[in-house]
Design a protein around this motif. Structure first.
Motif, PDB file in Angstrom:
ATOM      1  N   GLN A   1      71.672  59.506  44.868  1.00  0.00           N
ATOM      2  CA  GLN A   1      71.372  60.490  45.905  1.00  0.00           C
ATOM      3  C   GLN A   1      71.000  61.798  45.224  1.00  0.00           C
ATOM      4  O   GLN A   1      71.700  62.292  44.332  1.00  0.00           O
ATOM      5  CB  GLN A   1      72.609  60.715  46.810  1.00  0.00           C
TER       6      GLN A   1
ATOM      7  N   THR B   1      65.653  60.062  53.761  1.00  0.00           N
ATOM      8  CA  THR B   1      67.019  60.368  53.298  1.00  0.00           C
ATOM      9  C   THR B   1      66.934  60.952  51.903  1.00  0.00           C
ATOM     10  O   THR B   1      65.886  60.983  51.260  1.00  0.00           O
ATOM     11  CB  THR B   1      67.883  59.108  53.277  1.00  0.00           C
ATOM     12  N   SER B   2      68.123  61.394  51.436  1.00  0.00           N
ATOM     13  CA  SER B   2      68.189  61.965  50.085  1.00  0.00           C
ATOM     14  C   SER B   2      68.447  60.896  49.041  1.00  0.00           C
ATOM     15  O   SER B   2      68.547  61.192  47.844  1.00  0.00           O
ATOM     16  CB  SER B   2      69.313  63.023  50.020  1.00  0.00           C
ATOM     17  N   VAL B   3      68.539  59.626  49.463  1.00  0.00           N
ATOM     18  CA  VAL B   3      68.729  58.530  48.522  1.00  0.00           C
ATOM     19  C   VAL B   3      67.385  58.222  47.903  1.00  0.00           C
ATOM     20  O   VAL B   3      66.406  57.954  48.619  1.00  0.00           O
ATOM     21  CB  VAL B   3      69.310  57.292  49.215  1.00  0.00           C
TER      22      VAL B   3
ATOM     23  N   ARG C   1      78.250  59.916  52.117  1.00  0.00           N
ATOM     24  CA  ARG C   1      76.910  59.593  52.607  1.00  0.00           C
ATOM     25  C   ARG C   1      76.383  58.347  51.901  1.00  0.00           C
ATOM     26  O   ARG C   1      75.731  57.473  52.525  1.00  0.00           O
ATOM     27  CB  ARG C   1      75.973  60.760  52.379  1.00  0.00           C
ATOM     28  N   ASN C   2      76.634  58.246  50.593  1.00  0.00           N
ATOM     29  CA  ASN C   2      76.179  57.039  49.869  1.00  0.00           C
ATOM     30  C   ASN C   2      76.888  55.803  50.373  1.00  0.00           C
ATOM     31  O   ASN C   2      76.274  54.723  50.513  1.00  0.00           O
ATOM     32  CB  ASN C   2      76.422  57.191  48.374  1.00  0.00           C
TER      33      ASN C   2
ATOM     34  N   MET D   1      75.414  55.005  53.577  1.00  0.00           N
ATOM     35  CA  MET D   1      74.078  54.438  53.381  1.00  0.00           C
ATOM     36  C   MET D   1      74.178  53.008  52.898  1.00  0.00           C
ATOM     37  O   MET D   1      73.410  52.125  53.314  1.00  0.00           O
ATOM     38  CB  MET D   1      73.304  55.291  52.378  1.00  0.00           C
TER      39      MET D   1
ATOM     40  N   MET E   1      65.419  54.041  53.355  1.00  0.00           N
ATOM     41  CA  MET E   1      65.576  55.191  52.468  1.00  0.00           C
ATOM     42  C   MET E   1      64.669  56.344  52.857  1.00  0.00           C
ATOM     43  O   MET E   1      64.944  57.504  52.486  1.00  0.00           O
ATOM     44  CB  MET E   1      65.256  54.792  51.016  1.00  0.00           C
TER      45      MET E   1
END
Length: 697
Positions: free
Chosen positions: A178, A93-95, A42-43, A46, A90
């Motif tokens: 994250q 998102t979880s970032v 995911r990172n 992203m 961002m």
């Protein structure tokens, strides 16, 4: 017993704990790794979004940041543009943070403006990313700043992602933070559930196996009980069998011992006399055979001495065989202890002993040994309450003169013959063998064999010699005398065959035959009218020794019907002295009405004190004294003495061997009542006797 349940429980518990301890961390590690992989993806995605969305300003910023300080970069328009766009990307998102590094490791962009200008050239994540790799790190932060403010107790995954240019070269590095706290919490919760499930599964398995093991434990315990019972039974059986085997082994050992003892005893008895312990005939023969061979090799001489006990049978018959056996033991002991020159002493049987003397130099040495043997009997033998006097007769044969080296039996037989010669010369003597003895012995054996047949073949005859009144010359009686008419030997006189009959024991049968035949003839005469006043029959000591003699005599008297008062039995002094309980036996004969005469009076050794106790009625003067009348004053003096003795003791006197009128006159003058001899008639057969003494009608 091995406790299977206990050990299984312990081991299973340890294994379950170990399994749970291993599977839990392993599951956590795998789950974290998977979660990190997903979060990292995911990172990376992203970061790609950022790069795609902010490509131009980001590329410009990367180029311009090289060689510029942090304040200059912080005021750059591109940075402001990127910052606005980044916040938009961002959002939702979880970032929670984004950093951009140029190739020099300087932070040229950060959602936290305070970090711009920092250098992370030595950071491992930066290094990995600048080299084209993606590196992620999961850290727990107590607090961390985000777009939405500060976050506490957060699990943050920091990923370093390379920024690739058109030519695929790394132009910079993204660092994305994250927030994976929800994922980690969910992961931890799942891990607990998984752990609980694993524990429950293992517990169920443990419980099921425990039940199986408990059942197996019960089966094992039951089997153990059975095995123990079987083992105990087996041990009892083994113990009983062991005891039985021990007893059997002991019995076997005892039997073996008994057999060995019996074998040893048999071996001993095979070569030893069981009564005296001396060597027996077999042992003596083997020793003599060996000695003969050795003596022949060394050219030496040896002597065999045959020993016979005199009067031993009288001891046996009068005192019993028990005393006789004790006497034999005493004799063997005395000979063994007191006779020094004997090399070997053995008992042949009965009252016969034999000894061996080796390395004989002179006959004088043998005579010395024979003298020692005879001297050993000079002292009486004390047997219980009895004091017994014995003598011994010894016959001697010498090797090599009296037998060859291969003739053991010849030497023994010749010594036996010499012993009989010594006995005939008088008891208590010894005699050396001479060749004539063999001839005499053979004649003796022949005569004994013929005697045994003579009774069966009716070869004996009874002759009678008259006994007359001294003064009137009338017939007052007759003496029965046996004669033998042998087909082989012809007329055999009593002096030849009576001693053989005495020694062989045939005299008992012969004497009973004479007694029966005399009584039968007497009754035959009486029935036919020839009245003989009385008849005399001689008795042998062997007849008197027989316990059934009185019964036999009564039977003869009953069979023939003879009046006992018409029968007179004659016994010599030697017979009376040799018989142990003569008085008692003679009393029984007198009680029957039978008259008793003491024959050959004056030739024996009877004492006057003993004579007066004997129930005899008549004395017979021996012919040896009668023959001296008119020629020998000594014989006449003896006759006078006998007559005086007879008158004083009220005995009737008969003189034997009267052949002349002078002898008859002398005897009549002394008062002798009866005469017997050739003067009045020889012994003749019954027919001639009757013809001579019958009174014509």
């Amino acid at each position: 017993m091995f406790n299977l349940s206990r050990y299984f429980s312990t081991v299973s518990f340890i294994l379950i704990v170990l399994a749970a301890g291993v599977l839990g961390p392993l599951y956590q590690t795998l789950s974290m790794h998977q979660m990190k992989g997903l979060a990292e993806s995911r990172n990376v995605a992203m970061a790609q979004v950022f790069q795609n969305s902010l490509h131009d300003p980001l590329e410009t910023l990367l180029v311009e940041s090289v060689g510029r300080n942090a304040s200059a970069v912080d005021q750059s328009d591109d940075l402001i543009s990127i910052q606005k766009s980044a916040f938009g990307l961002m959002k939702g998102t979880s970032v929670i943070q984004v950093k951009v590094y140029n190739r020099l490791g300087n932070v040229i962009f950060s959602t936290d403006a305070r970090q711009i200008g920092e250098n992370s050239l030595s950071n491992p994540g930066f290094k990995a990313a600048i080299n084209g790799s993606v590196l992620s790190e999961l850290n727990h932060r107590d607090t961390i700043d985000s777009l939405e403010g500060s976050i506490g107790n957060a699990d943050i995954l920091a990923s370093y992602v390379p920024i690739l240019g058109k030519d695929k070269s790394v132009e910079g590095v993204f660092e994305l933070y994250q927030n994976v706290t929800p994922f980690v919490g969910q992961l931890n919760s799942s891990m607990w559930w998984v752990t609980a499930g694993v524990v429950l599964v293992f517990a169920a398995l443990y419980f099921m196996q425990f039940l199986v093991v408990r059942r197996a434990q019960g089966i094992l315990e039951d089997q153990e009980g059975r095995i123990k019972a079987a083992r105990d039974t087996l041990e009892l059986q083994v113990g009983a069998r062991t005891e039985e085997l021990k007893r059997t082994n002991q019995q076997l050992e005892e039997e073996i011992s008994e057999r060995r003892q019996a074998q040893s005893k048999l071996n001993y008895l095979a070569y030893h006399d069981p009564l005296t312990g001396l060597a027996n005939r077999r042992c003596f023969i083997e020793r003599l055979d060996e000695s003969l061979r050795e003596t022949a090799k060394r050219d030496e001489r040896l002597a065999v001495l045959f020993i016979d006990l005199d009067q031993f049978k009288q001891v046996n018959d009068s005192l019993g065989h028990g005393v006789g056996d004790e006497l034999l033991v005493a004799v063997s002991s005395r000979l063994s202890e007191h006779v020094r020159l004997i090399d070997m002493l053995a008992r042949l049987g009965g009252d016969e002993f034999i000894c061996l003397m080796e390395a004989v130099r002179e006959e004088d040495e043998v005579e010395v040994l024979a003298g020692e043997i005879i001297a050993a009997f000079e002292q009486p033998f004390k047997i219980g309450d009895h004091e017994l006097f014995l003598t011994a007769s010894v016959g001697i044969s010498l090797f090599p003169g009296d037998g060859g080296s291969d003739s053991v039996l010849d030497l023994m037989r010749n010594a036996d013959s010499a012993m009989y010669r010594a006995k005939s010369l008088g008891r208590g003597n010894y005699h050396f063998y001479t060749p004539e003895m063999t001839v005499q012995a053979q004649e003796r054996i022949q005569m004994e064999n013929l005697l045994r047949r003579a009774l069966e073949n009716d070869e004996f005859r009874v002759h009678l010699q008259p006994q007359v009144d001294t003064r009137s010359g009338q017939l007052v009686g007759a003496e029965a005398l046996v004669r033998w008419e042998s087909p082989e030997l012809g007329q055999v006189m009593p002096t030849r065959f009576i001693p053989v009959a005495e020694d062989s024991g045939l005299i008992v049968g012969l004497g009973n035959w004479v007694l029966r035949e005399t009584c039968r003839q007497f009754m035959k005469w009486q029935k036919s009218g020839f009245a003989l006043p009385q008849v005399s029959v001689n008795l042998s000591v062997r007849q008197l020794e027989r316990p059934e003699f009185i019964d036999v005599l009564n039977q003869i008297l009953h069979e023939t019907g003879m009046d006992p008062t018409c029968l007179k039995l004659e016994l010599t002094e030697s017979v009376v002295m040799a018989f142990g309980d003569a008085c008692a036996l003679l009393e029984k004969l007198r009680d029957l009405g039978i008259s008793l005469a003491l024959d050959d009076f004056g030739t024996g050794y009877s004492s006057l004190s003993y004579l007066k106790m004997l129930p005899v009625q008549q004395l017979k003067i021996d012919r040896s004294f009668v023959e001296g009348i008119g020629r020998n004053t000594g014989d006449e003096a003896i006759i006078r003495t006998i007559m005086e003795l007879a008158r004083s003791m009220d005995f009737e006197v008969v003189a034997e061997g009267v052949e002349t009128a002078e002898q008859a006159s002398f005897l009549a003058g002394l008062g002798c009542q009866q005469l017997q001899g050739h003067l009045h008639g020889r012994a003749v057969d019954p027919a001639e006797f009757r013809a001579r003494w019958s009174i014509p009608e």
